[in-house]
Scaffold this motif. Structure first.
Motif, PDB file in Angstrom:
ATOM      1  N   ASP A  29       0.822  -1.212   0.000  1.00  0.00           N
ATOM      2  CA  ASP A  29       0.000   0.000   0.000  1.00  0.00           C
ATOM      3  C   ASP A  29       0.855   1.260   0.000  1.00  0.00           C
ATOM      4  O   ASP A  29       2.068   1.219   0.236  1.00  0.00           O
ATOM      5  CB  ASP A  29      -1.000  -0.039   1.163  1.00  0.00           C
ATOM      6  N   ARG A  30       0.208   2.392  -0.272  1.00  0.00           N
ATOM      7  CA  ARG A  30       0.916   3.634  -0.555  1.00  0.00           C
ATOM      8  C   ARG A  30       0.483   4.749   0.398  1.00  0.00           C
ATOM      9  O   ARG A  30      -0.633   4.738   0.919  1.00  0.00           O
ATOM     10  CB  ARG A  30       0.651   4.070  -2.007  1.00  0.00           C
ATOM     11  N   ILE A  31       1.338   5.710   0.549  1.00  0.00           N
ATOM     12  CA  ILE A  31       1.051   6.875   1.383  1.00  0.00           C
ATOM     13  C   ILE A  31       0.116   7.820   0.644  1.00  0.00           C
ATOM     14  O   ILE A  31       0.318   8.111  -0.537  1.00  0.00           O
ATOM     15  CB  ILE A  31       2.352   7.601   1.756  1.00  0.00           C
ATOM     16  N   VAL A  32      -0.899   8.308   1.351  1.00  0.00           N
ATOM     17  CA  VAL A  32      -1.804   9.321   0.822  1.00  0.00           C
ATOM     18  C   VAL A  32      -1.545  10.661   1.507  1.00  0.00           C
ATOM     19  O   VAL A  32      -1.347  11.679   0.847  1.00  0.00           O
ATOM     20  CB  VAL A  32      -3.276   8.902   0.990  1.00  0.00           C
ATOM     21  N   THR A  33      -1.543  10.668   2.835  1.00  0.00           N
ATOM     22  CA  THR A  33      -1.175  11.873   3.576  1.00  0.00           C
ATOM     23  C   THR A  33      -0.179  11.503   4.661  1.00  0.00           C
ATOM     24  O   THR A  33      -0.131  10.357   5.122  1.00  0.00           O
ATOM     25  CB  THR A  33      -2.390  12.567   4.225  1.00  0.00           C
ATOM     26  N   ALA A  34       0.610  12.479   5.072  1.00  0.00           N
ATOM     27  CA  ALA A  34       1.606  12.264   6.120  1.00  0.00           C
ATOM     28  C   ALA A  34       1.726  13.530   6.947  1.00  0.00           C
ATOM     29  O   ALA A  34       1.515  14.645   6.441  1.00  0.00           O
ATOM     30  CB  ALA A  34       2.960  11.908   5.528  1.00  0.00           C
ATOM     31  N   HIS A  35       2.072  13.360   8.213  1.00  0.00           N
ATOM     32  CA  HIS A  35       2.286  14.503   9.096  1.00  0.00           C
ATOM     33  C   HIS A  35       3.474  14.228  10.003  1.00  0.00           C
ATOM     34  O   HIS A  35       3.581  13.142  10.580  1.00  0.00           O
ATOM     35  CB  HIS A  35       1.056  14.778   9.967  1.00  0.00           C
ATOM     36  N   LEU A  52       0.276  15.892   1.184  1.00  0.00           N
ATOM     37  CA  LEU A  52      -0.724  15.141   0.440  1.00  0.00           C
ATOM     38  C   LEU A  52      -0.026  14.596  -0.794  1.00  0.00           C
ATOM     39  O   LEU A  52       0.566  15.355  -1.571  1.00  0.00           O
ATOM     40  CB  LEU A  52      -1.900  16.032   0.025  1.00  0.00           C
ATOM     41  N   ALA A  53      -0.084  13.280  -0.974  1.00  0.00           N
ATOM     42  CA  ALA A  53       0.612  12.628  -2.082  1.00  0.00           C
ATOM     43  C   ALA A  53      -0.368  12.142  -3.133  1.00  0.00           C
ATOM     44  O   ALA A  53      -1.509  11.751  -2.827  1.00  0.00           O
ATOM     45  CB  ALA A  53       1.425  11.444  -1.561  1.00  0.00           C
ATOM     46  N   ASP A  54       0.085  12.158  -4.363  1.00  0.00           N
ATOM     47  CA  ASP A  54      -0.570  11.393  -5.419  1.00  0.00           C
ATOM     48  C   ASP A  54       0.098  10.029  -5.385  1.00  0.00           C
ATOM     49  O   ASP A  54       1.243   9.882  -5.827  1.00  0.00           O
ATOM     50  CB  ASP A  54      -0.356  12.062  -6.774  1.00  0.00           C
ATOM     51  N   PRO A  55      -0.586   8.996  -4.856  1.00  0.00           N
ATOM     52  CA  PRO A  55       0.098   7.717  -4.624  1.00  0.00           C
ATOM     53  C   PRO A  55       0.440   6.952  -5.893  1.00  0.00           C
ATOM     54  O   PRO A  55       1.191   5.981  -5.835  1.00  0.00           O
ATOM     55  CB  PRO A  55      -0.896   6.936  -3.764  1.00  0.00           C
ATOM     56  N   GLY A  56      -0.107   7.365  -7.032  1.00  0.00           N
ATOM     57  CA  GLY A  56       0.201   6.671  -8.269  1.00  0.00           C
ATOM     58  C   GLY A  56      -0.645   5.443  -8.513  1.00  0.00           C
ATOM     59  O   GLY A  56      -0.468   4.763  -9.529  1.00  0.00           O
ATOM     60  N   VAL A  57      -1.550   5.141  -7.591  1.00  0.00           N
ATOM     61  CA  VAL A  57      -2.488   4.025  -7.733  1.00  0.00           C
ATOM     62  C   VAL A  57      -3.850   4.516  -7.250  1.00  0.00           C
ATOM     63  O   VAL A  57      -3.933   5.490  -6.486  1.00  0.00           O
ATOM     64  CB  VAL A  57      -2.051   2.795  -6.896  1.00  0.00           C
ATOM     65  N   THR A  70     -10.002  11.189  -1.855  1.00  0.00           N
ATOM     66  CA  THR A  70     -10.341  10.429  -3.055  1.00  0.00           C
ATOM     67  C   THR A  70      -9.152  10.384  -4.010  1.00  0.00           C
ATOM     68  O   THR A  70      -8.237  11.206  -3.930  1.00  0.00           O
ATOM     69  CB  THR A  70     -11.530  11.064  -3.780  1.00  0.00           C
ATOM     70  N   SER A  71      -9.218   9.451  -4.948  1.00  0.00           N
ATOM     71  CA  SER A  71      -8.180   9.386  -5.979  1.00  0.00           C
ATOM     72  C   SER A  71      -8.129  10.686  -6.775  1.00  0.00           C
ATOM     73  O   SER A  71      -7.039  11.176  -7.111  1.00  0.00           O
ATOM     74  CB  SER A  71      -8.460   8.215  -6.931  1.00  0.00           C
TER      75      SER A  71
END
Length: 248
Positions: A29-35, A52-57, A70-71
């Motif tokens: 799985d991929r990161i979406v948000t991080a703090h 806020l990341a665009d996880p690529g999936v 959301t995507s």
């Protein structure tokens, strides 16, 4: 319940860290948000960075239902995943290099997923991150027989820590830091963050062994399977991951 005790020195300035992700598999799985932030001795956040990341999936609907991203939003507003991961790793590395302990609730989930993301994007991962403070491991050690679930929301409420906006990386990270401070007031924790980190390695291993026995007994896993007790980073190989207390 033990009497309130003065905060040990390590907890008067702590880093805080949380991820919201596409799922609970730390290897895939991929990161979406991080703090990543820093709390002072009053629990006030004195420094902070949120990504806020665009996880690529695609972000599964179930994950969106939890953290609200959301995507479409991630693709529109998010930064490239590699850029986000590099920033998170750099922020954590800076804190740890300064000797500032980093609090993460169910730390093995966040640190493991971050390590796999870093390798995926050819970014040097954190090697043996330390000192890390995990309120989940500590709470289960010092109040082992308290019934009920141990999600961050429930444990925060138990220790009188306000958590508004659960499953937001910023809110969860700050609440986890404040829970760590509350635990240090409630229980006689080691005065050194390094010593506490070392003890948590053993506590995590023992808790995983106990959970393995329970899961085998109720038929949830096969007798040959084991809950992974490595902490704070798990490789995610042939053993089972226990993420029931964490959050996306």
């Amino acid at each position: 319940m033990t009497a309130l005790t003065p905060l040990p020195p390590w907890v008067t300035r702590v880093g805080v860290f949380d991820l919201e992700t596409t799922g609970i598999d730390v290897t895939r799985d991929r990161i979406v948000t991080a703090h990543v932030g820093v709390l002072d001795h009053h629990g006030a956040e004195i420094a902070a960075r949120t990504w806020l990341a665009d996880p690529g999936v695609p972000i599964p609907a179930g994950a969106t239902a939890i953290h609200g991203i959301t995507s479409e939003r991630a693709h529109r507003d998010g930064s490239p995943a590699a850029q986000v991961i590099a920033g998170v790793v750099a922020a954590l590395r800076s804190l740890l290099d300064q000797g500032v302990p980093v609090v993460a609730y169910n730390a093995a989930f966040d640190f493991s997923l971050l390590a796999h993301e870093a390798r995926r994007h050819r970014i040097a991962p954190l090697e043996n991150p330390s000192p890390v403070i995990d309120p989940l491991i500590i709470d289960k050690t010092y109040d082992r027989y308290r019934p009920g679930k141990r999600t961050l929301e429930i444990v925060a409420a138990h220790y009188g820590v306000d958590l508004t906006g659960a499953h937001d990386a910023s809110a969860d990270a700050v609440a986890a830091g404040r829970v760590a401070q509350a635990l240090a007031q409630r229980f006689p924790l080691p005065p050194s963050a390094g010593e506490l980190h070392t003890r948590q390695i053993g506590w995590a291993r023992a808790q995983a062994a106990s959970l393995t026995d329970y899961f085998v007994r109720i038929g949830r896993i096969e007798p040959t399977e084991r809950v992974d007790g490595r902490w704070p980073v798990r490789d995610g190989d042939a053993t089972r991951q226990d993420v029931s207390a964490g959050s996306l």
